[in-house]
Design an enzyme around this catalytic site. Structure first.
Site, PDB file in Angstrom:
ATOM      1  N   GLY A  71     -49.206 -48.180 100.773  1.00 41.27           N
ATOM      2  CA  GLY A  71     -48.981 -49.321 101.646  1.00 41.27           C
ATOM      3  C   GLY A  71     -48.393 -48.964 102.991  1.00 41.27           C
ATOM      4  O   GLY A  71     -48.753 -49.553 104.014  1.00 41.27           O
ATOM      5  N   THR A  72     -47.473 -48.007 103.024  1.00 44.99           N
ATOM      6  CA  THR A  72     -46.841 -47.636 104.284  1.00 44.99           C
ATOM      7  C   THR A  72     -47.855 -47.077 105.275  1.00 44.99           C
ATOM      8  O   THR A  72     -47.871 -47.457 106.450  1.00 44.99           O
ATOM      9  CB  THR A  72     -45.715 -46.603 104.039  1.00 44.99           C
ATOM     10  N   ASN A 152     -40.604 -58.224  99.286  1.00 40.19           N
ATOM     11  CA  ASN A 152     -40.343 -57.252  98.229  1.00 40.19           C
ATOM     12  C   ASN A 152     -38.925 -57.305  97.684  1.00 40.19           C
ATOM     13  O   ASN A 152     -38.647 -56.759  96.615  1.00 40.19           O
ATOM     14  CB  ASN A 152     -40.635 -55.824  98.734  1.00 40.19           C
ATOM     15  N   GLN A 180     -46.816 -56.489  97.410  1.00 37.00           N
ATOM     16  CA  GLN A 180     -46.205 -57.111  96.239  1.00 37.00           C
ATOM     17  C   GLN A 180     -47.058 -58.227  95.647  1.00 37.00           C
ATOM     18  O   GLN A 180     -46.730 -58.771  94.593  1.00 37.00           O
ATOM     19  CB  GLN A 180     -44.823 -57.669  96.597  1.00 37.00           C
ATOM     20  N   ALA A 201     -51.222 -48.872  94.893  1.00 35.45           N
ATOM     21  CA  ALA A 201     -51.613 -48.953  93.485  1.00 35.45           C
ATOM     22  C   ALA A 201     -50.438 -48.933  92.516  1.00 35.45           C
ATOM     23  O   ALA A 201     -50.496 -49.547  91.446  1.00 35.45           O
ATOM     24  CB  ALA A 201     -52.577 -47.815  93.145  1.00 35.45           C
ATOM     25  N   HIS A 202     -49.369 -48.246  92.873  1.00 36.36           N
ATOM     26  CA  HIS A 202     -48.268 -48.105  91.908  1.00 36.36           C
ATOM     27  C   HIS A 202     -47.463 -49.392  91.732  1.00 36.36           C
ATOM     28  O   HIS A 202     -46.587 -49.467  90.876  1.00 36.36           O
ATOM     29  CB  HIS A 202     -47.354 -46.928  92.287  1.00 36.36           C
ATOM     30  N   CYS A 328     -37.402 -48.310  98.530  1.00 35.08           N
ATOM     31  CA  CYS A 328     -38.148 -47.489  99.495  1.00 35.08           C
ATOM     32  C   CYS A 328     -37.241 -46.899 100.564  1.00 35.08           C
ATOM     33  O   CYS A 328     -37.682 -46.132 101.405  1.00 35.08           O
ATOM     34  CB  CYS A 328     -39.245 -48.315 100.162  1.00 35.08           C
TER      35      CYS A 328
END
Length: 380
Positions: A71-72, A152, A180, A201-202, A328
């Site tokens: 995502g980042t 998040n 999210q 994905a995680h 994060c």
């Protein structure tokens, strides 16, 4: 020691089916997808099949998806591309976005002299849509609005349909960090026309280190990384074949079981809220966490009536994994920038904990957690 994982907003355990798909791919699908021989063609075919499968979940074309490392990277690619290639000179966002967005827009402001405007949020972290419209109406500059679909930390759900309409009214581009939300909510990009979304994905029981970005047709993406022509020239680097296939499988499982899983997890969250209220009437909830409709069913942000810097550590000693601010932040002890954006100074000093759930969470897990909280809070 008994261990309980209640930090699913930071990451999730992989489905066993995902592990099997990835293991099989590692054994049989080892070709470089950029190679022209049969091994490379097989790997490339597997990637493109996964891309088509993922695209179907969002009612879009596979050509609109670019695979990333998460995502980042996807957020960075979208925001930087908007400035470098789409003539965006102004970005509107909030102070409660993920740092993948906030730090990137700060960088663009410094390096490219981009104007950054922040939409107001209320005492619950709710985005003020009237203020958003005021900001958009204040200038005809080419503007990108970046607002996350599900926060998040506090779980607030953005009314994306309304935001989309406002952006359309003022000819602004709309980017939403949907990390999210994907795998937990149905998203049809034909009925809700968001210009850019991101995934990791995680967050939905897939592997770490892989995600994707979506871009609306006509809004082409040029690479941040140079050296190859992978991902239709949008993202140079050999694709992570096995992780992409794992992500495809994880999303397939998540979407196919969405109704059952969301009901199960929602019931767990409601039960946990009830037990926390019984624990102490001084326990409160940050953002819209208490609202089972306006907040994510996977996230509950709880503010305890104490100021205890050892609170998370004590839970960890009891075998319970949770989060304070965003995980994060890599161990940062600065506190949550999200909570600081709308809580009073007094409330911000109190201990807030993000509990987050998945389909693998059990009622017994929550009962164990409540018992440990009683000991930490010294409640008889």
């Amino acid at each position: 020691m008994k261990t309980i994982f209640l930090d699913n907003a930071s990451t999730t355990p992989m489905y066993s089916e995902v592990i099997s798909v990835m293991q099989q791919s590692m054994q049989e699908n080892f070709g470089n997808p950029s190679s022209t021989h049969q091994f490379g063609r097989q790997a490339k075919s597997s990637i493109e099949n996964a891309r088509k499968n993922i695209a179907k979940h969002f009612n879009i074309s596979s050509s609109q998806l670019v695979f990333t490392a998460g995502g980042t990277e996807a957020d960075n690619l979208i925001l930087i591309n908007a400035v470098a290639n789409l003539e965006v000179t102004r970005i509107i966002t909030t102070k409660i976005e993920h740092h993948a967005v906030l730090h990137t827009v700060e960088h663009l402001q410094k390096e490219n002299n981009i104007k950054i405007l922040f939409v107001n949020v209320d005492e619950f972290g709710t985005v003020d849509l009237n203020h958003l419209e005021e900001l958009l109406a204040s200038s005809p500059e080419k503007t990108l609005v970046s607002l996350m679909m599900v926060n998040n930390e506090i779980g607030n759900i953005l009314p994306v349909d309304e935001v989309s309409e406002i952006c359309k009214k003022y000819n602004a581009l709309f980017h939403s960090d949907t990390v999210q939300a994907i795998g937990h909510y149905k998203i049809d990009l034909q009925t809700t026309p968001i210009d850019f979304i991101t995934a990791s994905a995680h967050k939905f029981h897939g592997p770490k280190g892989v995600g994707f970005m979506y871009f609306k047709k006509g809004l082409g993406v040029k690479p941040m990384l140079h050296g190859g022509e992978q991902e239709k020239g949008a993202r140079s680097s050999t694709e992570n074949v096995h992780a992409i296939l794992g992500m495809d499988k994880a999303l397939e499982i998540g979407i196919s079981n969405l109704d059952v899983d969301s009901k199960y997890i929602s019931d767990l969250k409601e039960y946990f809220i009830t037990q926390l209220k019984k624990l102490s009437d001084k326990i409160t909830f940050n953002g819209l966490s208490l609202d089972l409709v306006k907040s994510s069913y996977t996230i509950l942000n709880v503010r305890f009536p104490v100021e205890n810097k050892m609170f998370l550590f004590n839970l960890d000693l009891a075998g319970i994994a949770v989060s304070g601010g965003s995980a994060c932040q890599s161990g940062s002890n600065k506190g949550s920038h999200v909570l600081q954006a709308f809580l009073s100074d007094e409330d911000a000093k109190k201990t807030s904990v993000r509990f987050s759930f998945s389909k693998f969470t059990t009622k017994a897990d929550l009962e164990y957690c409540i018992q440990k909280l009683k000991l930490i809070l010294k409640i008889d």
